[in-house]
Design a protein around this motif. Sequence first.
Motif, PDB file in Angstrom:
ATOM      1  N   ARG A 238       0.821  -1.216   0.000  1.00  0.00           N
ATOM      2  CA  ARG A 238       0.000   0.000   0.000  1.00  0.00           C
ATOM      3  C   ARG A 238       0.853   1.264   0.000  1.00  0.00           C
ATOM      4  N   LEU A 239       1.971   1.270   0.724  1.00  0.00           N
ATOM      5  CA  LEU A 239       2.785   2.479   0.812  1.00  0.00           C
ATOM      6  C   LEU A 239       3.348   2.867  -0.544  1.00  0.00           C
ATOM      7  N   ILE A 240       3.965   1.919  -1.245  1.00  0.00           N
ATOM      8  CA  ILE A 240       4.572   2.286  -2.524  1.00  0.00           C
ATOM      9  C   ILE A 240       3.507   2.621  -3.565  1.00  0.00           C
ATOM     10  N   GLU A 241       2.362   1.948  -3.495  1.00  0.00           N
ATOM     11  CA  GLU A 241       1.280   2.287  -4.422  1.00  0.00           C
ATOM     12  C   GLU A 241       0.767   3.691  -4.159  1.00  0.00           C
ATOM     13  N   ARG A 242       0.610   4.048  -2.875  1.00  0.00           N
ATOM     14  CA  ARG A 242       0.108   5.382  -2.536  1.00  0.00           C
ATOM     15  C   ARG A 242       1.096   6.465  -2.955  1.00  0.00           C
ATOM     16  N   CYS A 243       2.390   6.179  -2.833  1.00  0.00           N
ATOM     17  CA  CYS A 243       3.388   7.154  -3.267  1.00  0.00           C
ATOM     18  C   CYS A 243       3.249   7.447  -4.762  1.00  0.00           C
ATOM     19  N   VAL A 244       3.086   6.406  -5.556  1.00  0.00           N
ATOM     20  CA  VAL A 244       2.901   6.611  -6.993  1.00  0.00           C
ATOM     21  C   VAL A 244       1.630   7.419  -7.248  1.00  0.00           C
ATOM     22  N   GLU A 245       0.560   7.069  -6.561  1.00  0.00           N
ATOM     23  CA  GLU A 245      -0.713   7.772  -6.759  1.00  0.00           C
ATOM     24  C   GLU A 245      -0.584   9.251  -6.423  1.00  0.00           C
ATOM     25  N   TYR A 246       0.105   9.568  -5.323  1.00  0.00           N
ATOM     26  CA  TYR A 246       0.260  10.975  -4.935  1.00  0.00           C
ATOM     27  C   TYR A 246       1.052  11.757  -5.976  1.00  0.00           C
ATOM     28  N   VAL A 247       2.117  11.154  -6.495  1.00  0.00           N
ATOM     29  CA  VAL A 247       2.911  11.863  -7.506  1.00  0.00           C
ATOM     30  C   VAL A 247       2.101  12.035  -8.793  1.00  0.00           C
ATOM     31  N   ILE A 248       1.361  11.012  -9.191  1.00  0.00           N
ATOM     32  CA  ILE A 248       0.507  11.131 -10.385  1.00  0.00           C
ATOM     33  C   ILE A 248      -0.504  12.252 -10.188  1.00  0.00           C
ATOM     34  N   ASP A 249      -1.128  12.292  -9.005  1.00  0.00           N
ATOM     35  CA  ASP A 249      -2.120  13.337  -8.737  1.00  0.00           C
ATOM     36  C   ASP A 249      -1.512  14.725  -8.873  1.00  0.00           C
ATOM     37  N   ALA A 250      -0.275  14.875  -8.393  1.00  0.00           N
ATOM     38  CA  ALA A 250       0.350  16.194  -8.388  1.00  0.00           C
ATOM     39  C   ALA A 250       0.994  16.560  -9.719  1.00  0.00           C
TER      40      ALA A 250
ATOM     41  N   SER B  78      10.788   3.989   4.804  1.00  0.00           N
ATOM     42  CA  SER B  78      11.153   5.326   4.322  1.00  0.00           C
ATOM     43  C   SER B  78      11.952   5.244   3.041  1.00  0.00           C
ATOM     44  N   ALA B  79      12.879   4.288   2.970  1.00  0.00           N
ATOM     45  CA  ALA B  79      13.672   4.128   1.755  1.00  0.00           C
ATOM     46  C   ALA B  79      12.790   3.737   0.574  1.00  0.00           C
ATOM     47  N   ALA B  80      11.841   2.826   0.807  1.00  0.00           N
ATOM     48  CA  ALA B  80      10.944   2.411  -0.273  1.00  0.00           C
ATOM     49  C   ALA B  80      10.092   3.582  -0.754  1.00  0.00           C
ATOM     50  N   ALA B  81       9.584   4.378   0.182  1.00  0.00           N
ATOM     51  CA  ALA B  81       8.769   5.529  -0.195  1.00  0.00           C
ATOM     52  C   ALA B  81       9.594   6.543  -0.979  1.00  0.00           C
TER      53      ALA B  81
ATOM     54  N   GLU C 117      13.417  17.791  -0.148  1.00  0.00           N
ATOM     55  CA  GLU C 117      12.698  17.767   1.134  1.00  0.00           C
ATOM     56  C   GLU C 117      11.214  17.500   0.905  1.00  0.00           C
ATOM     57  N   ASP C 118      10.642  18.124  -0.112  1.00  0.00           N
ATOM     58  CA  ASP C 118       9.222  17.899  -0.380  1.00  0.00           C
ATOM     59  C   ASP C 118       8.954  16.491  -0.899  1.00  0.00           C
ATOM     60  N   MET C 119       9.908  15.909  -1.630  1.00  0.00           N
ATOM     61  CA  MET C 119       9.765  14.504  -2.002  1.00  0.00           C
ATOM     62  C   MET C 119       9.669  13.630  -0.752  1.00  0.00           C
ATOM     63  N   ALA C 120      10.529  13.896   0.220  1.00  0.00           N
ATOM     64  CA  ALA C 120      10.486  13.124   1.469  1.00  0.00           C
ATOM     65  C   ALA C 120       9.160  13.346   2.194  1.00  0.00           C
ATOM     66  N   ARG C 121       8.683  14.584   2.196  1.00  0.00           N
ATOM     67  CA  ARG C 121       7.415  14.883   2.878  1.00  0.00           C
ATOM     68  C   ARG C 121       6.248  14.162   2.204  1.00  0.00           C
ATOM     69  N   LEU C 122       6.299  14.042   0.887  1.00  0.00           N
ATOM     70  CA  LEU C 122       5.224  13.331   0.198  1.00  0.00           C
ATOM     71  C   LEU C 122       5.214  11.865   0.620  1.00  0.00           C
ATOM     72  N   GLY C 123       6.388  11.245   0.711  1.00  0.00           N
ATOM     73  CA  GLY C 123       6.462   9.862   1.174  1.00  0.00           C
ATOM     74  C   GLY C 123       5.980   9.709   2.602  1.00  0.00           C
ATOM     75  N   VAL C 124       6.291  10.695   3.451  1.00  0.00           N
ATOM     76  CA  VAL C 124       5.815  10.685   4.837  1.00  0.00           C
ATOM     77  C   VAL C 124       4.292  10.776   4.871  1.00  0.00           C
TER      78      VAL C 124
ATOM     79  N   ARG D 202       1.844   7.976   6.576  1.00  0.00           N
ATOM     80  CA  ARG D 202       0.800   8.261   7.571  1.00  0.00           C
ATOM     81  C   ARG D 202      -0.558   7.780   7.064  1.00  0.00           C
ATOM     82  N   ASP D 203      -0.798   7.999   5.783  1.00  0.00           N
ATOM     83  CA  ASP D 203      -2.091   7.669   5.196  1.00  0.00           C
ATOM     84  C   ASP D 203      -2.386   6.180   5.299  1.00  0.00           C
ATOM     85  N   VAL D 204      -1.359   5.341   5.078  1.00  0.00           N
ATOM     86  CA  VAL D 204      -1.591   3.892   5.107  1.00  0.00           C
ATOM     87  C   VAL D 204      -1.284   3.284   6.473  1.00  0.00           C
TER      88      VAL D 204
END
Length: 292
Positions: A57-69, A102-105, A125-132, A136-138
């Motif tokens: 779920r974490l890596i999938e959500r990271c991709v989804e967030y970047v696609i959204d943005a 964190s590394a995977a995100a 820094e914002d890339m790291a914040r997006l992964g964070v 949190r979301d998952v």
Amino acid sequence: MEGKAAAPAAGTVLNALATGRGAAFAIDEYTTATVTLSTETDGVTGEVAGAPDADTRLIERCVEYVIDAHGGPQNVGVPAVSGGTVRTESEVPMASGLKSSSAAANATVMATLDALDATERMSREDMARLGVMAARDVGVTVTGAFDDASASMLGGVTVTDNEDDALLAREEIDWDVLVWTPPEQSFSADADVERCRQIAPMARLVEDLALDGDYQRAMTVNGLAFSAALDFETDPVLDALGHVEGVSLSGTGPSFTAVGERAALEAVQDAWDERPGATWLTTTQTKGTHTV
């Protein structure tokens, strides 16, 4: 559209569970993410190499967030992405306290941006914040783990306020690192937060030491305090203290890390090798997450 990035693991200087302030340092072991995006496939599918039952779920959500943005029609010159796949491969044992999540995100966020040819659109820094935010979301983190994420993304050692996702300090360091990883796993989301908050005075002392640049003493105090709070034995710390100044439980365990000169760490390794699990020598890393 395909992108690929690698993010380093990290060890702990200060666990953020007690006060929301944390510190971590990047080490030269990696999680790599490969992201393939599509304008025709709906949804994102994740895979962890060698772990078919792993939670993706974490890596999938990271991709989804970047696609959204950055992957939608609102971005001039970027095709409207509707889905894709992400696959991670790791040298870092999962649930070992070495910041594998964190590394995977981080690797996934940067790989997705790489696939979109958009790595310049976000600061590191914002890339790291997006992964964070995704973590949190998952629900895979208690504190948000911006300390771990920032160390992995930026390299070196970082000190952070995880409640505000703020970077308080960063420094490049050059240490040899010894890691001992027992065979069991420990998930950050399962940690006893209330018990950790009882050692907040010690955590504030560790924070002061870290902000003064006394990272090795900081991590040793952290190791003794959080081993007690999280119910891990302190013997690995005591085994190392005759040889190095810096040794700690990493994250919520079960791994321990020690830092110092290679010869001194080899002496510690002799003691840790008598314990079940695996030990290995590596170094700190200052480059952070990068495309490959």
